[in-house]
Write a protein that holds these residues in place. Sequence first.
Motif: not given
Length: 279
Positions: A91, A214, A216, A220
């Motif tokens: 992330f 990822i 976010n 997404l």
Amino acid sequence: MEKITFDEIKKALIRSGYLLENRVLNFFNDNQFDAESSHRYVIDEVEGKFREIDVLATANLASNSTNKTNITLFVNFYVECINNPVPLALFCSYGDREEPTTDWAYNFINGSPQFLEFCSESFPQVIYDRQNEIIKSMPARQYCGFIMKKDKNIDEKWMANHPDDFHQTLSKLSQFVKIKKSDTKERWEEIRPDFTRLEIFIPLIVLQGEMIEIINQKELELKDIEYYRLKAPYEKGYNKSLSIDIVTEKYLKTYLDLKVTGLINMFDDLNSLINSNFE
């Protein structure tokens, strides 16, 4: 006892991480590093507890001598190899756009107190000025893997999870860097005291499979990536992190070239400061 066949041996090896570990070991040896595999280290001498790091790779990258100073750059890669059948997801952490120089692990060993103090005070700025040459990703503080649910009759057969073995790998690398920083300083202190060693310690994870980023934010977003950094806890009392590099196997050569070139450039910058202050 049933005898294992060659075909079963091949399948077992392919599922494991041993073949990747062997390729990574050979890669570092082929690139002028002194590398060893399956390095055991003690975590509890009383109970006889050991852990193992997949690959250790060390190289003397550069040196500089003047009439008053001698300094040599050594780099140490501590590598864990993972055969991941599903992608590792990282992330993006937008609060950590700049990597603090305190995330780097290094020692200056030997030399006069004045020289060591100068190097210790100057090197963080050298890192700050050059680190973008060799840091090509945002940092992450969060990760996940994916696992197939046992009930395959439902539509959502995959679920995100937090793999325990990967968490243990991060903890092991952080612990090993601490141990080697201390051991290296203790081993070399007072050996050739006029020759200063700059030892840099780099924890690295090499993935055989895929890795994704990822993002976010408003939406997404997922992106295939080959290199990322994960910030792992290092010294709890000081809220200090350690950046652990993660690369795919196919990106390893590019990564090493970037890292080595950047470290040598940093060392050259440090020596320019040394030469102008210790003539």
